[in-house]
Design an enzyme around this catalytic site. Sequence first.
Site, PDB file in Angstrom:
ATOM      1  N   HIS A 101       0.818  -1.223   0.000  1.00  0.00           N
ATOM      2  CA  HIS A 101       0.000   0.000   0.000  1.00  0.00           C
ATOM      3  C   HIS A 101       0.848   1.269   0.000  1.00  0.00           C
ATOM      4  O   HIS A 101       0.312   2.368  -0.125  1.00  0.00           O
ATOM      5  CB  HIS A 101      -1.025  -0.015   1.145  1.00  0.00           C
ATOM      6  CG  HIS A 101      -0.512   0.407   2.474  1.00  0.00           C
ATOM      7  ND1 HIS A 101      -0.108  -0.472   3.450  1.00  0.00           N
ATOM      8  CD2 HIS A 101      -0.339   1.642   3.015  1.00  0.00           C
ATOM      9  CE1 HIS A 101       0.280   0.206   4.521  1.00  0.00           C
ATOM     10  NE2 HIS A 101       0.151   1.480   4.277  1.00  0.00           N
TER      11      HIS A 101
ATOM     12  N   ASP B  17      -0.142  -7.465   1.673  1.00  0.00           N
ATOM     13  CA  ASP B  17       0.412  -6.112   1.738  1.00  0.00           C
ATOM     14  C   ASP B  17       1.933  -6.146   1.863  1.00  0.00           C
ATOM     15  O   ASP B  17       2.489  -5.852   2.926  1.00  0.00           O
ATOM     16  CB  ASP B  17      -0.227  -5.354   2.908  1.00  0.00           C
ATOM     17  CG  ASP B  17       0.039  -3.862   2.831  1.00  0.00           C
ATOM     18  OD1 ASP B  17       0.525  -3.400   1.780  1.00  0.00           O
ATOM     19  OD2 ASP B  17      -0.233  -3.165   3.833  1.00  0.00           O
TER      20      ASP B  17
ATOM     21  N   SER C 148       4.064   2.658   8.076  1.00  0.00           N
ATOM     22  CA  SER C 148       3.754   1.567   7.146  1.00  0.00           C
ATOM     23  C   SER C 148       4.966   1.136   6.347  1.00  0.00           C
ATOM     24  O   SER C 148       5.798   1.962   5.970  1.00  0.00           O
ATOM     25  CB  SER C 148       2.703   2.019   6.146  1.00  0.00           C
ATOM     26  OG  SER C 148       1.444   1.886   6.713  1.00  0.00           O
TER      27      SER C 148
HETATM   28  N1  ARG Z   1      -1.495   2.442   7.019  1.00  0.00           N
HETATM   29  C1  ARG Z   1      -0.606   3.166   7.834  1.00  0.00           C
HETATM   30  C2  ARG Z   1       0.491   3.805   6.985  1.00  0.00           C
HETATM   31  O1  ARG Z   1       0.334   3.879   5.792  1.00  0.00           O
HETATM   32  C3  ARG Z   1      -0.074   2.369   8.955  1.00  0.00           C
HETATM   33  C4  ARG Z   1      -1.121   2.106   9.928  1.00  0.00           C
HETATM   34  C5  ARG Z   1      -0.696   1.295  11.044  1.00  0.00           C
HETATM   35  N2  ARG Z   1      -1.755   1.449  11.965  1.00  0.00           N
HETATM   36  C6  ARG Z   1      -1.804   0.891  13.170  1.00  0.00           C
HETATM   37  N3  ARG Z   1      -2.787   1.191  13.932  1.00  0.00           N
HETATM   38  N4  ARG Z   1      -0.853   0.091  13.557  1.00  0.00           N
HETATM   39  O2  ARG Z   1       1.448   4.363   7.476  1.00  0.00           O
END
Ligand code: ARG
Length: 370
Positions: A57, A104, A196
Amino acid sequence: MLTAGVLQAGAQPPGDVGIQIVGGELAAKGEFPWLVRLSMGCGGAMYTEQLVLTAAHCVDGTGPDTSIGVTYGVADLQDPAAVKRQSTYVHSAPGYTNVTAGDDWALVKLDRPITGAVLLPIATSTAYDNGTFDIMGWGSVRDGSLQQERYLRKARVPFVSDSVCSGSASYPRLVAAEMLCAGYPEGGIDTCQGDSGGPMVRRDSAGGWVQVGIVSWGDGCARPNKYGIYTQVSYYSAAIKAAADQLGGGGTPTPGKVFENTNDVAIPDAGAAVTSSVTVSGLSGNAPSTLKVGVDIKHTYRGDLVIDLIAPDGTAYRLKNSSSSDGADNVITEYTVNASSEVANGTWKLQVRDVYSADTGRIDAWKLTF
Ligand code: ARG
């Protein structure tokens, strides 16, 4: 690296590593030596010298891609010593559609290898998909914020079983085999936006790092019962390896052999040198030209300290000189020593001497990675 609540500070000067922030804290340079920052605002880990493992992502799908800047070797993103590369190609997991459906992961190929980069081995079975994990990143420190950090932060979170994680208060549609959950029921410590793609890691049975997760998603950050969800790397390890072999750019990492001493040794003020020993056995031939010396010394004025690595034959390798102007706390870092003229097996010593009066400390732990 997120923590919940309002007691969050943003960027902090590197000298303040001793200050505890609720739920997370600053990480030292060299502490997570395989970690990279990607320019779109994600983390990643060195899988080979020319391939970074991150989240699908974070990237735009499979194909040529020269848009991603890669920063390696620093905790402070503005450190002039940063090693920088640009992407040339991205391989995104074939089945990926969105984070909640799994798959992912992605590999980013660099324009040229980072020669000598410390590589992070990935878990190839579920044996390490439990216990306590280390998470780290330059992501947001607050739920609902997108602001990124200049200084790397880290935290520790426990494994959460799929049954607890998919409980009704959490994620009923968790794809159990492909996702790994971590965090506390009360929340408070978590990864967050911008973390992420970064690795979730632990130690393997030989004491080396192993990557068990990739920061993927969560409902907000650090909310109660809303655990952090990580790509379960062991499930994808064969697919990641196959993709890496196709992409070229160097072999997969062989985990380093680690020898450690965690007994405390007091460092007397302006006194005699003290040493801590590590006995290395079971290796053949000479030590590598990239022998890693991990040092965890607590001290209230690190400029007082002169640190040497003493090889089994008595040869001294200077790791650090004294400096009357460096009043920061602690020496928590990893040095690289060209020890290729030394036989690997035998007793190695870390020698520490405090050369100025007023402050003291101790060797907390140190280790050699061959
Ligand atoms: N999707 C998020 C990013 O792109 C990371 C999210 C992680 N969230 C969590 N609650 N651990 O950085």
